[in-house]
Every structure is written in C-alpha cells, then in structure tokens.
Write a protein that holds these residues in place. Structure first.
Motif, PDB file in Angstrom:
ATOM      1  N   ARG A 192       0.683  -1.676   0.005  1.00 15.14           N
ATOM      2  CA  ARG A 192      -0.043  -0.127  -0.105  1.00 15.14           C
ATOM      3  C   ARG A 192       0.870   1.470   0.145  1.00 15.14           C
ATOM      4  NH1 ARG A 192      -5.368  -1.071   1.339  1.00 15.14           N
ATOM      5  NH2 ARG A 192      -5.489   1.697   2.560  1.00 15.14           N
ATOM      6  N   ARG A 193       1.807   1.549   0.606  1.00 14.33           N
ATOM      7  CA  ARG A 193       2.691   2.176   0.716  1.00 14.33           C
ATOM      8  C   ARG A 193       3.897   2.501   1.124  1.00 14.33           C
ATOM      9  NH1 ARG A 193      -0.422   1.936   5.534  1.00 14.33           N
ATOM     10  NH2 ARG A 193       0.910   1.906   7.627  1.00 14.33           N
ATOM     11  N   GLY A 194       4.537   1.297   1.180  1.00 17.57           N
ATOM     12  CA  GLY A 194       5.990   0.741   1.285  1.00 17.57           C
ATOM     13  C   GLY A 194       6.017   1.362   3.053  1.00 17.57           C
ATOM     14  N   ASN A 195       7.748   0.832   2.775  1.00 17.46           N
ATOM     15  CA  ASN A 195       7.589   0.933   4.741  1.00 17.46           C
ATOM     16  C   ASN A 195       8.977   2.322   4.449  1.00 17.46           C
ATOM     17  OD1 ASN A 195      10.186   0.563   6.767  1.00 17.46           O
ATOM     18  ND2 ASN A 195       8.494  -0.787   7.422  1.00 17.46           N
ATOM     19  N   SER A 196       9.312   3.221   4.796  1.00 21.69           N
ATOM     20  CA  SER A 196      10.063   4.619   4.814  1.00 21.69           C
ATOM     21  C   SER A 196      11.470   4.256   5.052  1.00 21.69           C
ATOM     22  CB  SER A 196       9.960   5.983   4.927  1.00 21.69           C
ATOM     23  OG  SER A 196       8.886   6.117   7.278  1.00 21.69           O
ATOM     24  N   GLU A 197      11.603   3.194   6.652  1.00 21.69           N
ATOM     25  CA  GLU A 197      13.372   3.246   6.880  1.00 21.69           C
ATOM     26  C   GLU A 197      13.800   2.285   5.574  1.00 21.69           C
ATOM     27  OE1 GLU A 197      14.703   2.125  11.224  1.00 21.69           O
ATOM     28  OE2 GLU A 197      12.417   1.922  11.351  1.00 21.69           O
ATOM     29  N   ILE A 198      12.793   1.281   5.722  1.00 22.28           N
ATOM     30  CA  ILE A 198      13.396   0.179   4.596  1.00 22.28           C
ATOM     31  C   ILE A 198      13.869   0.593   3.310  1.00 22.28           C
ATOM     32  CG2 ILE A 198      12.937  -2.132   3.462  1.00 22.28           C
ATOM     33  CD1 ILE A 198      11.530  -3.110   5.691  1.00 22.28           C
ATOM     34  N   GLU A 199      13.483   1.534   2.436  1.00 23.43           N
ATOM     35  CA  GLU A 199      13.778   2.191   2.585  1.00 23.43           C
ATOM     36  C   GLU A 199      14.834   3.701   1.573  1.00 23.43           C
ATOM     37  OE1 GLU A 199       9.401   3.725   0.654  1.00 23.43           O
ATOM     38  OE2 GLU A 199       8.701   2.719  -0.282  1.00 23.43           O
ATOM     39  N   GLN A 200      14.899   4.056   2.740  1.00 23.75           N
ATOM     40  CA  GLN A 200      15.836   4.700   2.868  1.00 23.75           C
ATOM     41  C   GLN A 200      17.160   3.741   3.057  1.00 23.75           C
ATOM     42  OE1 GLN A 200      14.932   7.119   6.309  1.00 23.75           O
ATOM     43  NE2 GLN A 200      13.669   8.437   5.682  1.00 23.75           N
ATOM     44  N   ARG A 201      17.005   2.620   3.772  1.00 29.97           N
ATOM     45  CA  ARG A 201      17.941   2.162   4.055  1.00 29.97           C
ATOM     46  C   ARG A 201      18.786   1.263   2.245  1.00 29.97           C
ATOM     47  NH1 ARG A 201      17.598  -1.972   8.834  1.00 29.97           N
ATOM     48  NH2 ARG A 201      17.542   0.608   9.753  1.00 29.97           N
ATOM     49  N   LEU A 202      17.754   1.174   2.546  1.00 27.47           N
ATOM     50  CA  LEU A 202      17.512   0.441   0.588  1.00 27.47           C
ATOM     51  C   LEU A 202      18.156   1.567  -0.821  1.00 27.47           C
ATOM     52  CD1 LEU A 202      14.691  -2.000  -0.788  1.00 27.47           C
ATOM     53  CD2 LEU A 202      17.013  -2.614   0.328  1.00 27.47           C
ATOM     54  N   ASP A 203      18.019   2.690  -0.394  1.00 25.55           N
ATOM     55  CA  ASP A 203      19.018   4.392  -1.308  1.00 25.55           C
ATOM     56  C   ASP A 203      20.294   4.026  -0.976  1.00 25.55           C
ATOM     57  OD1 ASP A 203      17.056   4.800  -2.294  1.00 25.55           O
ATOM     58  OD2 ASP A 203      15.736   6.003  -1.326  1.00 25.55           O
ATOM     59  N   ARG A 204      20.742   3.960   0.725  1.00 25.55           N
ATOM     60  CA  ARG A 204      22.014   4.280   0.896  1.00 25.55           C
ATOM     61  C   ARG A 204      22.750   2.361   0.462  1.00 25.55           C
ATOM     62  NH1 ARG A 204      19.698   6.122   5.911  1.00 25.55           N
ATOM     63  NH2 ARG A 204      19.333   3.617   6.676  1.00 25.55           N
ATOM     64  N   LEU A 205      22.609   1.580   0.344  1.00 31.59           N
ATOM     65  CA  LEU A 205      23.005   0.087  -0.326  1.00 31.59           C
ATOM     66  C   LEU A 205      22.976   0.473  -1.654  1.00 31.59           C
ATOM     67  CD1 LEU A 205      21.561  -2.204   2.848  1.00 31.59           C
ATOM     68  CD2 LEU A 205      23.561  -1.545   2.745  1.00 31.59           C
ATOM     69  N   ALA A 206      22.058   0.816  -2.527  1.00 28.77           N
ATOM     70  CA  ALA A 206      22.794   0.902  -3.613  1.00 28.77           C
ATOM     71  C   ALA A 206      22.857   2.130  -4.066  1.00 28.77           C
ATOM     72  CB  ALA A 206      20.780   1.741  -4.360  1.00 28.77           C
ATOM     73  N   ALA A 207      23.130   2.813  -3.645  1.00 30.34           N
ATOM     74  CA  ALA A 207      24.580   3.838  -3.733  1.00 30.34           C
ATOM     75  C   ALA A 207      26.023   2.778  -3.819  1.00 30.34           C
ATOM     76  CB  ALA A 207      24.954   4.440  -2.405  1.00 30.34           C
ATOM     77  N   GLU A 208      26.035   2.397  -1.967  1.00 34.16           N
ATOM     78  CA  GLU A 208      27.221   1.148  -1.622  1.00 34.16           C
ATOM     79  C   GLU A 208      27.237   0.065  -3.435  1.00 34.16           C
ATOM     80  OE1 GLU A 208      28.868  -1.054   1.939  1.00 34.16           O
ATOM     81  OE2 GLU A 208      27.329  -0.013   1.726  1.00 34.16           O
ATOM     82  N   LEU A 209      26.554  -0.240  -3.845  1.00 36.28           N
ATOM     83  CA  LEU A 209      26.083  -1.445  -4.428  1.00 36.28           C
ATOM     84  C   LEU A 209      26.557  -0.311  -5.711  1.00 36.28           C
ATOM     85  CD1 LEU A 209      23.463  -3.765  -5.927  1.00 36.28           C
ATOM     86  CD2 LEU A 209      24.697  -3.344  -6.897  1.00 36.28           C
ATOM     87  N   VAL A 210      26.165   0.864  -6.286  1.00 35.65           N
ATOM     88  CA  VAL A 210      26.812   1.630  -7.610  1.00 35.65           C
ATOM     89  C   VAL A 210      28.651   1.819  -7.518  1.00 35.65           C
ATOM     90  CG1 VAL A 210      26.260   3.412  -8.398  1.00 35.65           C
ATOM     91  CG2 VAL A 210      24.569   1.742  -8.190  1.00 35.65           C
ATOM     92  N   ASN A 211      28.511   2.067  -6.180  1.00 36.01           N
ATOM     93  CA  ASN A 211      30.032   2.395  -6.206  1.00 36.01           C
ATOM     94  C   ASN A 211      30.953   1.397  -6.253  1.00 36.01           C
ATOM     95  OD1 ASN A 211      32.229   4.418  -4.838  1.00 36.01           O
ATOM     96  ND2 ASN A 211      32.519   2.161  -3.380  1.00 36.01           N
ATOM     97  N   ALA A 212      30.995   0.290  -5.815  1.00 34.55           N
ATOM     98  CA  ALA A 212      31.324  -1.085  -5.794  1.00 34.55           C
ATOM     99  C   ALA A 212      31.483  -1.689  -6.760  1.00 34.55           C
ATOM    100  CB  ALA A 212      30.874  -2.478  -4.725  1.00 34.55           C
ATOM    101  N   ALA A 213      30.579  -1.089  -8.113  1.00 33.42           N
ATOM    102  CA  ALA A 213      30.068  -2.291  -9.166  1.00 33.42           C
ATOM    103  C   ALA A 213      30.931  -0.879  -9.897  1.00 33.42           C
ATOM    104  CB  ALA A 213      28.465  -1.455 -10.223  1.00 33.42           C
ATOM    105  N   ASN A 214      31.671   0.132  -9.644  1.00 34.02           N
ATOM    106  CA  ASN A 214      32.797   1.009 -10.088  1.00 34.02           C
ATOM    107  C   ASN A 214      34.185   1.555 -10.392  1.00 34.02           C
ATOM    108  OD1 ASN A 214      30.353   1.731 -11.950  1.00 34.02           O
ATOM    109  ND2 ASN A 214      29.953   3.282 -11.154  1.00 34.02           N
ATOM    110  N   ASN A 215      34.192   0.861  -8.985  1.00 32.05           N
ATOM    111  CA  ASN A 215      35.420   0.721  -8.073  1.00 32.05           C
ATOM    112  C   ASN A 215      35.925  -0.802  -7.639  1.00 32.05           C
ATOM    113  OD1 ASN A 215      36.063   3.595  -8.684  1.00 32.05           O
ATOM    114  ND2 ASN A 215      33.999   3.514  -7.572  1.00 32.05           N
ATOM    115  N   SER A 216      35.142  -1.885  -7.105  1.00 33.95           N
ATOM    116  CA  SER A 216      35.484  -2.829  -6.612  1.00 33.95           C
ATOM    117  C   SER A 216      36.678  -3.752  -7.064  1.00 33.95           C
ATOM    118  CB  SER A 216      34.153  -3.458  -5.993  1.00 33.95           C
ATOM    119  OG  SER A 216      34.950  -4.943  -5.824  1.00 33.95           O
ATOM    120  N   ALA A 217      36.738  -4.669  -6.678  1.00 33.99           N
ATOM    121  CA  ALA A 217      38.542  -5.402  -7.519  1.00 33.99           C
ATOM    122  C   ALA A 217      37.575  -6.784  -7.689  1.00 33.99           C
ATOM    123  CB  ALA A 217      39.264  -5.682  -6.056  1.00 33.99           C
TER     124      ALA A 217
END
Length: 410
Positions: A192-217
């Motif tokens: 119905r409306r999502g979960n704001s706390e989980i969504e904010q967490r996923l936003d932060r983790l998505a940024a970490e995932l993208v950074n790793a995809a571009n810079n990780s070994a």
C-alpha cells in the motif's frame, strides 16, 4: 568451467521475514552452516571480521580448495530492527491488523491468484488465520460450556476470556502465529505505501552497490534474496539501476538470485503496481542475470512458477528458473526429521548441504564458479569441482545443455 574462476566476490544477501536477534546471530548461523559446506565439498573456509551497522552486517569469508582461493565480502542487509518493531506491537493491535490484511488479500482476489499459481502457497497464506479461527472457536466453546454448566452469563464470559487468554499464552506463541500475522501485516503495508525506513536503507545500500560495481576488485557481484527478502532485493537492484543504468554492463557482472522466493506473494496482489513496475525494470536490464530457485516440498515458495508470466508481465525477460530437490541436499535421517517442519525446509535454501547437489548456497556465494555459471549449468557446480575440492580445469558443460533461454527450468 564457463568463464574465468572467481577469486573475489561481493555478496549482498537479503533475508526473509526472520525475527533473529541479536544482530550477531546471523553470523553464528552462517559459521555453523558453512562447516557443513566444508565437509561436503572437501574445502576450507575462514569467516572473520564482523562489522555491524544499522544497515548491514558484514564479514569476510575466505574459501580455499587445492587449486583455488576465493575471498568473499559478505553483506547481510539488515531489517531485523523493522521486524522487531512489528513484533513489539501489542496483541490488541496485531490481531485486528492481521485480520485486516487477511480480508484485503482475499477480497482483492490475491488468494485466488495464489491458488492458480501454487495451491501450496495458498495454504500457507490461510494457515495462521485458520488456526487463529480454530483457537478462537475453542475459546468460545469454553464459554458456551461454562454457561451450560452454570447458567451464568458472567461465568460464561469469564470462561471464554480465560480460554482466549490461554490461547494467546500458549498456541499463539507455540505456532508462531504472531510472526505470521506480522509477516502479512508488513506485506499489506509494503504494497500500500512501502516502508520508509527500509526504503531509506535500500537507497544507501544501492549507492554502495553502484560504487562497488565501479570501483571494486570483485570478479562478481551477487545479490541474493531469500523468501520475502527477494522482494527487497529487487527493490535494491532497481534503486541501483536508477543511479547507474549501466550497472553490470561495463565492469563487474551482476547476478541476482531469488531463492525460495516470495516475489509472487507481493506481485500477485492487484494493488502492487509499483512493485511489478520495479520487477519489470530489473528484468529488462539484460546486464543483470536473474536466476530463480524453487522447490516442491517448500510450501513457502512458488513451485514451478514463472515470476514474470504469472504477474502478467513480459515473459521475454523471464527469470531462468531452476527447480531443486531439498531432500537431495540432506542426509536421509535429517530430512525425515525435518520434512514437516516447513520453516526449517524453507531455510535450507540458505543452509549448508550434507550432499553435493546442483544447488548449494555456499557454493554460490563462496565458491570459485560464478553464480551465473552454476545457475545455467544443469548440474550446477557438480561437474566443475572434483572429489578433493579442486576446480576441474577445462570442465565446461556442452553449449547445448546450458539453460540459455529465459524461464528455462532444469
């Protein structure tokens, strides 16, 4: 072996609605289960360096065989705090909210869609509410019997209330009805409306995932979602794609595995339009390989389903479906002991195996063969790992045996 062996892997694991506390408990379970993996595949594993934060628990895993070594940076996405807050609500609010969720899923036609897709899952949906109805009826019966014996309405009411209190003190907890109610309450709110706390967490983790995809070994990034966690894993990948539409295309390959998935639990609800759009965006990203593992004896997943097709979405981008047998993963005695413990069977998707099979959670997350190659090969890593745990040099399934078409089932 298809492709080069994996030496470094980055894993984001999103678990299901599993109220495990404290936060260190998942790592202890991981260590316990990886010991079985070591015995089964004749390999060695070291788990260390637990780093805990509000968003995730991280640890390093080093696995070695006679001619290979893999370093895995393992990220367990945390949402146990959200689950804990649901469980700390009063029973007086959890029961009506749970019944409201039940009525909505039924009235919206979602139960009928469950029956069409997988009748076992429909029974899983009905179980907590039917059991609660039976127990409530038993409490009412106690009140009726008290009235017949005493002809006193106050005594009858007191007897009924006593019976209901006994239900909440005993069977409500023994049958885990509270957690099951919370699971459906959360699912309704997420739709119905999502979960704001989980969504904010996923936003932060998505940024970490993208950074790793571009810079990780790392040689491979694996996002794996178990049960209801597969829903959040799709959400995580969608947010990462919004940040970097080329995710998985230019540098490090990205694999998404949904195991024992509850994607259709959400996706079959008529009002889950936002989620179905999310799934479609992830599936259309051809740079992200999606494998979906299912099992017959697990009623908490959708066996022999086609996630995209069942949601009415384009089957051109269907996941590569693999059907596995949990009974083949375990010693016969252990399987017989847990075969009717459906939650334990469901957790076998993320547990260690007693036997080598085409599906092994720890081989997928910590082994030298890429998760994509294991999913595409009919026998997983079986023909690529020798009896002594060594990579079999040059082992490669014939091209015509690889599952290359979307939605193919092994």
């Amino acid at each position: 072996m298809p492709g080069a062996p994996v030496a470094k892997r980055l894993v984001f694991h999103v678990g299901g609605y599993d109220p495990i506390t404290p936060s260190a408990s998942p790592q202890r379970r991981f260590v316990r289960e990886i010991e079985r993996f070591q015995r089964t595949w004749s390999v060695e594993a070291i788990v260390d360096d637990l780093r805990d934060s509000a968003d995730q628990s991280r640890w390093n895993v080093t696995t070695t065989g006679p001619n290979w070594r893999v370093e895995t940076d393992y990220h367990l996405v945390r949402w146990d705090d959200v689950i804990d807050r649901f469980s700390r609500r009063s029973i007086a609010s959890r029961i009506p909210l749970g019944l409201l969720a039940f009525l909505e899923f039924v009235s919206a036609g979602t139960l009928w869609r469950y029956l069409q897709s997988n009748w076992r899952y429909a029974f899983f949906f009905l179980y907590p509410f039917v059991m609660f109805g039976v127990l409530t009826a038993a409490a009412v019966l106690i009140g009726v019997l008290a009235f017949r014996i005493t002809s006193s309405i106050p005594v009858a009411i007191g007897g009924g209330l006593f019976g209901f209190a006994a239900v909440l003190a005993g069977p409500w907890r023994w049958l885990n009805l509270g957690n099951l109610f919370d699971d459906w309450i959360f699912s309704r709110e997420y739709i119905r409306r999502g979960n704001s706390e989980i969504e904010q967490r996923l936003d932060r983790l998505a940024a970490e995932l993208v950074n790793a995809a571009n810079n990780s070994a790392a040689d491979e990034i694996l996002v794996i979602g178990h049960s209801l966690g597969a829903v959040l894993a799709v959400d995580l990948l969608d947010r990462a794609l919004k940040l970097d539409p080329a995710l998985g295309r230019d540098k490090i390959p990205v694999t998404f595995l949904s195991v024992g998935s509850s994607i259709l639990k959400i996706g079959l609800h008529p009002k889950a339009i936002r989620f179905r759009t999310t799934v479609e965006r992830v599936a259309k990203s051809r740079a992200i390989f999606w494998g979906d593992y299912q099992a017959l004896v697990d009623p908490l997943n959708f066996y022999k389903s086609r996630p995209m097709g069942d949601m009415g979405l384009s089957i051109e981008n269907e996941a590569t479906v693999r059907v596995v047998k949990l009974s083949r993963m375990l010693d016969h005695e252990i399987y017989q002991r847990i075969r009717f413990n459906f939650f334990r069977l469901h957790c076998q998707f993320v547990s260690g195996n007693d036997r080598r099979t085409s599906y092994d959670y720890f081989m997928l997350t910590c082994g030298p063969v890429s998760a994509k190659s294991q999913t595409l090969a009919p026998d997983g890593a079986l023909s690529m790992i020798g009896d002594d745990g060594a990579c079999i040099v040059g082992a490669r399934p014939a091209e015509n045996t690889l599952l290359t078409s979307p939605g193919a089932a092994a």
